[in-house]
Enzyme design. Sequence first.
Site: not given
Length: 145
Positions: A65, A102
């Site tokens: 990701s 993230k």
Amino acid sequence: MQVNPKITFFIPDLDNPITASFISEGIKAGFPSPAADFEEMKLSLDHLLIKNREATFYAKASGNSMIGAGIDDGDILVIDRSLEPRNNAIAVCFIDGEFTVKRIKKENDEVYLIPENAQYKAIKVAPENELIIWGIVTYAIKQMK
């Protein structure tokens, strides 16, 4: 909400650093220069990568990701828990009982956890979510393929 974390944390052993030879002049990535004298020194990656010994951990990244930020599956992340979270920082986040890596994005009064891969959606942090910014990623160490 599925975050798909699999992060294993390691504590660096700064009392027993491993040193390796280091060429301080730099090595050209373009055309090679004529052979020149160079100074060889010793370098400890622990001492180079870690600014706050008590608050720094290593973790192995899992998943894809964050590939747009240069973090690939299997990379070793250097995480400093003493750094204050800031907009656009890459962070190890603990959200609703799961770890994820993230980019933090704060917009007005809203917080988002942004992946760096178009195959993943941003996570909008709602008031009912439990979010802890566990630490800020300062380096990613990778094996060249």
